[in-house]
Motif scaffolding. Structure first.
Motif, PDB file in Angstrom:
ATOM      1  N   ALA A  18       6.875  12.382   1.580  1.00 16.43           N
ATOM      2  CA  ALA A  18       7.184  13.726   1.087  1.00 16.43           C
ATOM      3  C   ALA A  18       7.138  13.773  -0.441  1.00 16.43           C
ATOM      4  O   ALA A  18       6.641  14.736  -1.030  1.00 16.43           O
ATOM      5  CB  ALA A  18       8.555  14.167   1.588  1.00 16.43           C
ATOM      6  N   LEU A  19       7.655  12.716  -1.069  1.00 18.74           N
ATOM      7  CA  LEU A  19       7.651  12.650  -2.537  1.00 18.74           C
ATOM      8  C   LEU A  19       6.221  12.595  -3.071  1.00 18.74           C
ATOM      9  O   LEU A  19       5.890  13.261  -4.064  1.00 18.74           O
ATOM     10  CB  LEU A  19       8.435  11.429  -3.007  1.00 18.74           C
ATOM     11  CG  LEU A  19       8.524  11.223  -4.532  1.00 18.74           C
ATOM     12  CD1 LEU A  19       9.296  12.368  -5.173  1.00 18.74           C
ATOM     13  CD2 LEU A  19       9.167   9.889  -4.862  1.00 18.74           C
ATOM     14  N   THR A  20       5.381  11.818  -2.427  1.00 16.69           N
ATOM     15  CA  THR A  20       3.980  11.718  -2.843  1.00 16.69           C
ATOM     16  C   THR A  20       3.301  13.078  -2.814  1.00 16.69           C
ATOM     17  O   THR A  20       2.632  13.490  -3.776  1.00 16.69           O
ATOM     18  CB  THR A  20       3.216  10.739  -1.924  1.00 16.69           C
ATOM     19  OG1 THR A  20       3.798   9.441  -2.040  1.00 16.69           O
ATOM     20  CG2 THR A  20       1.744  10.665  -2.302  1.00 16.69           C
ATOM     21  N   GLN A  29       0.827  -1.206   0.000  1.00 14.17           N
ATOM     22  CA  GLN A  29       0.000   0.000   0.000  1.00 14.17           C
ATOM     23  C   GLN A  29       0.864   1.260   0.000  1.00 14.17           C
ATOM     24  O   GLN A  29       0.589   2.223  -0.721  1.00 14.17           O
ATOM     25  CB  GLN A  29      -0.927   0.009   1.217  1.00 14.17           C
ATOM     26  CG  GLN A  29      -2.038  -1.014   1.169  1.00 14.17           C
ATOM     27  CD  GLN A  29      -2.828  -1.037   2.469  1.00 14.17           C
ATOM     28  OE1 GLN A  29      -2.273  -0.857   3.558  1.00 14.17           O
ATOM     29  NE2 GLN A  29      -4.131  -1.275   2.376  1.00 14.17           N
ATOM     30  N   THR A  30       1.905   1.245   0.825  1.00 18.86           N
ATOM     31  CA  THR A  30       2.794   2.406   0.903  1.00 18.86           C
ATOM     32  C   THR A  30       3.497   2.651  -0.421  1.00 18.86           C
ATOM     33  O   THR A  30       3.593   3.798  -0.888  1.00 18.86           O
ATOM     34  CB  THR A  30       3.838   2.197   2.017  1.00 18.86           C
ATOM     35  OG1 THR A  30       3.175   1.983   3.258  1.00 18.86           O
ATOM     36  CG2 THR A  30       4.748   3.405   2.139  1.00 18.86           C
ATOM     37  N   PHE A  31       3.986   1.584  -1.041  1.00 22.14           N
ATOM     38  CA  PHE A  31       4.705   1.711  -2.309  1.00 22.14           C
ATOM     39  C   PHE A  31       3.834   2.362  -3.387  1.00 22.14           C
ATOM     40  O   PHE A  31       4.298   3.189  -4.164  1.00 22.14           O
ATOM     41  CB  PHE A  31       5.188   0.338  -2.784  1.00 22.14           C
ATOM     42  CG  PHE A  31       5.906   0.372  -4.104  1.00 22.14           C
ATOM     43  CD1 PHE A  31       7.216   0.826  -4.180  1.00 22.14           C
ATOM     44  CD2 PHE A  31       5.262  -0.029  -5.269  1.00 22.14           C
ATOM     45  CE1 PHE A  31       7.880   0.876  -5.407  1.00 22.14           C
ATOM     46  CE2 PHE A  31       5.910   0.021  -6.496  1.00 22.14           C
ATOM     47  CZ  PHE A  31       7.229   0.470  -6.565  1.00 22.14           C
ATOM     48  N   TRP A  32       2.549   1.993  -3.413  1.00 22.66           N
ATOM     49  CA  TRP A  32       1.663   2.501  -4.457  1.00 22.66           C
ATOM     50  C   TRP A  32       0.934   3.785  -4.066  1.00 22.66           C
ATOM     51  O   TRP A  32       0.130   4.298  -4.854  1.00 22.66           O
ATOM     52  CB  TRP A  32       0.639   1.429  -4.833  1.00 22.66           C
ATOM     53  CG  TRP A  32       1.231   0.321  -5.655  1.00 22.66           C
ATOM     54  CD1 TRP A  32       1.584  -0.928  -5.243  1.00 22.66           C
ATOM     55  CD2 TRP A  32       1.564   0.388  -7.049  1.00 22.66           C
ATOM     56  NE1 TRP A  32       2.120  -1.643  -6.282  1.00 22.66           N
ATOM     57  CE2 TRP A  32       2.117  -0.869  -7.415  1.00 22.66           C
ATOM     58  CE3 TRP A  32       1.467   1.386  -8.028  1.00 22.66           C
ATOM     59  CZ2 TRP A  32       2.549  -1.152  -8.702  1.00 22.66           C
ATOM     60  CZ3 TRP A  32       1.899   1.107  -9.318  1.00 22.66           C
ATOM     61  CH2 TRP A  32       2.427  -0.149  -9.648  1.00 22.66           C
ATOM     62  N   SER A  33       1.198   4.310  -2.884  1.00 22.19           N
ATOM     63  CA  SER A  33       0.445   5.485  -2.430  1.00 22.19           C
ATOM     64  C   SER A  33       0.544   6.701  -3.348  1.00 22.19           C
ATOM     65  O   SER A  33      -0.421   7.468  -3.446  1.00 22.19           O
ATOM     66  CB  SER A  33       0.844   5.864  -0.999  1.00 22.19           C
ATOM     67  OG  SER A  33       2.225   6.109  -0.888  1.00 22.19           O
ATOM     68  N   ASN A  63      -2.164   4.973  -6.605  1.00 21.04           N
ATOM     69  CA  ASN A  63      -2.743   3.668  -6.304  1.00 21.04           C
ATOM     70  C   ASN A  63      -3.916   3.393  -7.253  1.00 21.04           C
ATOM     71  O   ASN A  63      -5.048   3.788  -7.002  1.00 21.04           O
ATOM     72  CB  ASN A  63      -3.213   3.616  -4.846  1.00 21.04           C
ATOM     73  CG  ASN A  63      -3.566   2.214  -4.397  1.00 21.04           C
ATOM     74  OD1 ASN A  63      -4.056   1.398  -5.163  1.00 21.04           O
ATOM     75  ND2 ASN A  63      -3.317   1.937  -3.126  1.00 21.04           N
ATOM     76  N   ILE A  64      -3.637   2.688  -8.342  1.00 16.45           N
ATOM     77  CA  ILE A  64      -4.655   2.472  -9.367  1.00 16.45           C
ATOM     78  C   ILE A  64      -5.787   1.587  -8.858  1.00 16.45           C
ATOM     79  O   ILE A  64      -6.935   1.726  -9.282  1.00 16.45           O
ATOM     80  CB  ILE A  64      -4.037   1.865 -10.647  1.00 16.45           C
ATOM     81  CG1 ILE A  64      -3.299   0.561 -10.334  1.00 16.45           C
ATOM     82  CG2 ILE A  64      -3.109   2.876 -11.312  1.00 16.45           C
ATOM     83  CD1 ILE A  64      -2.768  -0.139 -11.565  1.00 16.45           C
ATOM     84  N   TRP A  65      -5.497   0.679  -7.928  1.00 15.65           N
ATOM     85  CA  TRP A  65      -6.533  -0.191  -7.389  1.00 15.65           C
ATOM     86  C   TRP A  65      -7.501   0.596  -6.503  1.00 15.65           C
ATOM     87  O   TRP A  65      -8.708   0.408  -6.577  1.00 15.65           O
ATOM     88  CB  TRP A  65      -5.900  -1.343  -6.615  1.00 15.65           C
ATOM     89  CG  TRP A  65      -5.070  -2.206  -7.511  1.00 15.65           C
ATOM     90  CD1 TRP A  65      -5.498  -3.226  -8.314  1.00 15.65           C
ATOM     91  CD2 TRP A  65      -3.659  -2.083  -7.727  1.00 15.65           C
ATOM     92  NE1 TRP A  65      -4.445  -3.761  -9.009  1.00 15.65           N
ATOM     93  CE2 TRP A  65      -3.298  -3.090  -8.677  1.00 15.65           C
ATOM     94  CE3 TRP A  65      -2.668  -1.246  -7.221  1.00 15.65           C
ATOM     95  CZ2 TRP A  65      -1.993  -3.253  -9.108  1.00 15.65           C
ATOM     96  CZ3 TRP A  65      -1.362  -1.420  -7.652  1.00 15.65           C
ATOM     97  CH2 TRP A  65      -1.031  -2.417  -8.590  1.00 15.65           C
ATOM     98  N   ALA A  66      -6.944   1.475  -5.673  1.00  7.96           N
ATOM     99  CA  ALA A  66      -7.802   2.349  -4.866  1.00  7.96           C
ATOM    100  C   ALA A  66      -8.604   3.270  -5.781  1.00  7.96           C
ATOM    101  O   ALA A  66      -9.791   3.533  -5.532  1.00  7.96           O
ATOM    102  CB  ALA A  66      -6.965   3.163  -3.890  1.00  7.96           C
ATOM    103  N   GLY A  67      -7.950   3.770  -6.834  1.00  3.22           N
ATOM    104  CA  GLY A  67      -8.637   4.625  -7.791  1.00  3.22           C
ATOM    105  C   GLY A  67      -9.818   3.937  -8.444  1.00  3.22           C
ATOM    106  O   GLY A  67     -10.878   4.537  -8.663  1.00  3.22           O
TER     107      GLY A  67
END
Length: 393
Positions: A151-153, A49-53, A56-60
């Motif tokens: 921070a990057l997100t 979850q953190t990696f795709w934050s 996050n296409i699945w959450a989208g």
């Protein structure tokens, strides 16, 4: 009005979850409401979850399906970190739905989310283009990697204009609103509106303050450094007036040690709301010694609803909520001696004065923090955003 609430639950339940549940229940009295909930996971699922934050296409996809199924007039986002991510805002706008977002913490302007690190305020990130110092210190979960990724997100979505897509940001106090306006986030001031939380209970003391309450103070909260526990215990150690402590957390053993050496301090552990209300309506004052800015402490709202004055640190949200001499007192933040002197001075006041401040606390609740007022404020915010969205089409 059809309202879709999006909320990401942390691994451990907290105040944000309580606010979301309260607002959903409140809105459901007059509107059609649906909650789309996400949950942060532990272990490899949490790492995924953190990696795709950042995207996050699945959450989208879940957000997109919810919009198509429910057809909301407006979306209210409470928390996106980290199982959802900012993609929810972009999906909503792509689907033509206006978005309101409550800023329960300071995560969008600092990876710490609390503006607190290693025992003191940390505001270095507020004006930074990229919070490199926060990354070096590892202000998020004491991890440089996690801090950098968060921070990057936030930075990427700042560059992509995601944060500008939100139609309205709800801040809990004017103090927080000004922090966001003055920060490097770059969202114009007109997109912020202040709406406080509300007290779910309307139970108040059914008797005037009297002599039997003159030595009984109360603390309710998580037993952590930023909540000012060490200051609280130092201020009350060895005194002849009583302090009751309610809560749990990392500093539980510190509280237990203080109880063993100071008979005037009593530790009641973590209690349910039903057990806390009688304590609030019987103590002489609530002590709130927090040393970080806070969002909007629900404990203060409950105290005001009970007609109980608050003695709080003169900082952040507390400064916005506690009017010295009207609904409580303020003392220098982080200063145990100042708190001790306030407690002594409080005990030297007469019952009439304490009752005056108790009445002021109750008046603050009735004017600012009732469920009915919150319902009207939310309806006004939603209505203005929806109307502005329609005009913009």
């Amino acid at each position: 009005m059809r309202i879709l609430i999006i909320h990401n639950h942390y691994q451990h339940p907290g105040g944000e979850d309580t606010v979301v549940a309260q607002e959903k229940q409140l809105l459901a009295q007059t509107e059609h409401v649906e909650l789309l909930a996400f949950h942060n996971r532990k272990g490899w699922q949490g790492m995924w979850q953190t990696f795709w934050s950042p995207w996050n296409i699945w959450a989208g996809q879940r957000v997109r399906r919810a919009i198509k199924r429910y057809k909301p007039d407006i979306i209210h986002i409470h928390n996106l970190h980290y199982a959802v991510g900012p993609i929810a805002i972009r999906i909503a706008k792509r689907q033509g739905v206006p978005v309101v977002m409550t800023l329960h913490n300071y995560r969008l302007i600092c990876p710490s989310a609390t503006l607190f690190f290693n025992g003191e305020l940390f505001i270095n990130s507020l004006q930074a283009r990229f919070p490199w110092r926060a990354v070096r210190l590892g202000v998020h979960s004491h991890s440089r990697l996690k801090t950098f990724w968060l921070a990057l997100t936030i930075w990427l979505h700042k560059k992509w204009g995601t944060w500008q897509m939100t139609d309205r940001y709800i801040t809990l106090t004017d103090f927080a609103k000004q922090l966001f306006i003055d920060s490097s986030l770059g969202v114009p001031a007109e997109k912020y509106v202040t709406k406080p939380n509300f007290a779910a209970t309307d139970e108040r003391r059914d008797h005037p303050m009297d002599q039997s309450e003159t030595d009984h103070f109360l603390f309710i909260g998580r037993l952590t450094e930023e909540k000012g526990i060490n200051i609280l215990l130092k201020a009350f150690a060895g005194m002849d007036f009583r302090l009751q402590v309610v809560g749990d957390g990392p500093l539980r053993n510190t509280v237990m040690d203080a109880v063993r050496t100071s008979p005037n301090i009593t530790y009641l552990g973590a209690l349910e709301r039903a057990a806390i209300t009688p304590l609030l309506t019987s103590c002489t004052a609530l002590i709130f010694p927090s040393i970080w800015y806070e969002g909007m402490p629900m404990t203060l709202l409950d105290a005001f609803a009970a007609g109980t004055p608050v003695i709080a640190s003169d900082l952040g949200a507390m400064r916005s909520m506690v009017n010295d001499g009207q609904n409580g007192w303020l003392f220098a933040p982080g200063d145990a001696q100042a708190l001790r002197e306030k407690a002594k001075l409080w005990l030297d006041t007469d019952n009439a004065y304490r009752q005056h401040l108790g009445n002021g606390a109750r008046l603050s609740y009735k004017l600012l923090y009732t469920a009915k007022r919150n319902q009207l404020l939310l309806a006004a915010i939603y209505g203005a955003v929806i109307e502005s969205h329609r005009r913009g089409k």
